[in-house]
Design a protein around this motif. Structure first.
Motif, short mmCIF file in Angstrom:
data_model
loop_
_atom_site.label_atom_id
_atom_site.label_comp_id
_atom_site.label_asym_id
_atom_site.label_seq_id
_atom_site.Cartn_x
_atom_site.Cartn_y
_atom_site.Cartn_z
N THR A 28 -9.95 -13.02 -7.64
CA THR A 28 -8.84 -12.09 -7.87
C THR A 28 -7.70 -12.51 -6.93
O THR A 28 -7.96 -12.98 -5.81
CB THR A 28 -9.24 -10.63 -7.57
N PRO A 29 -6.46 -12.38 -7.36
CA PRO A 29 -5.33 -12.81 -6.51
C PRO A 29 -5.32 -12.17 -5.13
O PRO A 29 -4.93 -12.79 -4.15
CB PRO A 29 -4.11 -12.39 -7.33
N TYR A 30 -5.74 -10.91 -5.07
CA TYR A 30 -5.78 -10.17 -3.81
C TYR A 30 -7.08 -9.38 -3.76
O TYR A 30 -7.77 -9.22 -4.77
CB TYR A 30 -4.60 -9.20 -3.70
N ASP A 31 -7.41 -8.89 -2.58
CA ASP A 31 -8.53 -7.99 -2.44
C ASP A 31 -8.21 -6.70 -3.22
O ASP A 31 -7.21 -6.04 -2.92
CB ASP A 31 -8.75 -7.66 -0.95
N PRO A 32 -9.02 -6.34 -4.21
CA PRO A 32 -8.70 -5.19 -5.06
C PRO A 32 -8.56 -3.88 -4.29
O PRO A 32 -7.84 -2.98 -4.73
CB PRO A 32 -9.89 -5.12 -6.03
N LEU A 46 6.93 -11.72 -9.33
CA LEU A 46 6.19 -12.99 -9.30
C LEU A 46 5.02 -12.92 -8.33
O LEU A 46 4.01 -13.60 -8.50
CB LEU A 46 7.14 -14.12 -8.90
N LYS A 47 5.15 -12.09 -7.30
CA LYS A 47 4.09 -11.95 -6.32
C LYS A 47 2.98 -11.03 -6.82
O LYS A 47 1.79 -11.29 -6.59
CB LYS A 47 4.66 -11.41 -5.00
N TRP A 49 2.12 -9.56 -10.40
CA TRP A 49 2.49 -9.63 -11.81
C TRP A 49 2.51 -8.28 -12.50
O TRP A 49 3.35 -8.02 -13.36
CB TRP A 49 1.54 -10.57 -12.55
N PHE A 50 1.59 -7.40 -12.16
CA PHE A 50 1.52 -6.08 -12.77
C PHE A 50 1.97 -4.97 -11.82
O PHE A 50 1.76 -3.79 -12.08
CB PHE A 50 0.10 -5.78 -13.26
N GLY A 51 2.58 -5.35 -10.70
CA GLY A 51 3.04 -4.38 -9.72
C GLY A 51 1.94 -3.94 -8.79
O GLY A 51 0.85 -4.51 -8.76
N THR A 52 2.24 -2.90 -8.01
CA THR A 52 1.25 -2.34 -7.09
C THR A 52 1.11 -0.85 -7.33
O THR A 52 1.97 -0.22 -7.96
CB THR A 52 1.67 -2.56 -5.62
N ASP A 53 0.03 -0.28 -6.81
CA ASP A 53 -0.21 1.15 -7.03
C ASP A 53 0.28 1.98 -5.85
O ASP A 53 0.99 1.47 -4.97
CB ASP A 53 -1.69 1.41 -7.32
N ASN A 54 -0.09 3.25 -5.81
CA ASN A 54 0.42 4.15 -4.78
C ASN A 54 -0.16 3.88 -3.40
O ASN A 54 0.27 4.47 -2.40
CB ASN A 54 0.12 5.61 -5.17
N PHE A 55 -1.13 2.96 -3.31
CA PHE A 55 -1.66 2.56 -2.01
C PHE A 55 -1.25 1.13 -1.66
O PHE A 55 -1.74 0.57 -0.67
CB PHE A 55 -3.19 2.67 -1.99
N GLY A 56 -0.38 0.55 -2.48
CA GLY A 56 0.06 -0.82 -2.23
C GLY A 56 -0.94 -1.87 -2.66
O GLY A 56 -0.82 -3.03 -2.28
#
Length: 259
Positions: A28-32, A46-47, A49-56
């Motif tokens: 996964t691109p980042y730790d989920p 670009l960093k 792709w689908f944005g981030t959630d309310n916890f970043g």
């Protein structure tokens, strides 16, 4: 030709879905579950792709991880419910009689209730959590498989090849599992794909209601539940998990469509 095109489109869509899940198992691109307070509700970029959630947290990573969880629950549900339901259907359809009547009437009662309602009842006894939801959903899917396989066995047991097997002294168990079972595989495989589709939707619904996968673990339904409070100012939060569910349902619907 039209059916063939739909089938091919369904296969392509299914390949995309399972490709995302398979990649998510290993990468996964980042730790989920990694939070970043400075990146809350960031739009797609670009960093991310689908944005981030309310916890970043990175939504793409959570969708990949959550899809894996949802699909594993669906697989275990179909395997357990399908195996037990198929055995029940095989025995009732082959032997018939009072055993068949009693079991199928109970089966009909269970089938008359929506999956979600029965799920709420079962989980109320087992408790919430992803392991209990596997058990609950496995129980829920037993009646549908039992009904389908019973119908096949009622038809197949009157065929000449079964009568010949009886004349040759084959045992009931051998006839049920060696002679008849292979001839039910086409309808069984169709039932498995439909069951998987329904299992994904059921897991998503139960987790959305807070009865399945619990935070911080991700699943498609859990993500939709978390995103509902941010539909106005961060719509991308719900778009990715919702799109994954829609893509899965459409893929299996196209594959199983009959004309």
């Amino acid at each position: 030709m039209k059916k063939s095109k739909k089938f091919i489109i369904g296969i392509v869509m299914m390949a995309v879905v399972f490709g995302i899940v398979l990649v998510g198992i290993f990468y996964t691109p980042y730790d989920p579950n990694k939070m970043n307070g400075s990146m809350k509700n960031m739009p797609p970029s670009l960093k991310h792709w689908f944005g981030t959630d309310n916890f970043g947290r990175d939504i793409l990573s959570r969708v990949m991880d959550g899809s894996k969880t949802t699909f594993l629950i669906a697989v275990f549900t179909v395997v357990s419910g399908g195996a037990i339901g198929s055995i029940i259907g095989a025995l009732t359809g082959y032997f018939g009689g009072i055993f068949d009547t009693i079991v199928m009437r109970l089966n009909d009662v269970l089938l008359s209730f929506p999956y979600i309602l029965l799920g709420l009842v079962v989980i109320s006894f087992l408790g919430i959590g992803k392991y209990n939801i596997v058990i609950a959903m496995g129980i829920l899917f037993i009646p549908s498989f039992a009904r389908v396989i019973r119908s096949e066995y009622v038809t197949q047991k009157e065929q000449d090849y079964v009568k010949n097997a009886r004349l040759m002294g084959a045992s009931h168990i051998r006839i049920i599992f060696v002679h008849i079972l292979p001839n039910t595989l086409p309808i069984l495989l169709s039932s498995v794909t439909i069951g998987f589709n329904n299992a994904v939707l059921t897991e998503a619904a139960l987790s959305f209601l807070g009865l399945g996968v619990q935070p911080p673990d991700a699943s498609l339904g859990r993500m939709l539940a978390e995103a509902q409070a941010y539909l106005m100012n961060a719509p991308w939060y719900a778009l990715a998990p919702g799109g994954m569910i829609i893509l899965t349902v459409l893929a299996f619907s196209l594959i199983n469509e009959r004309e």
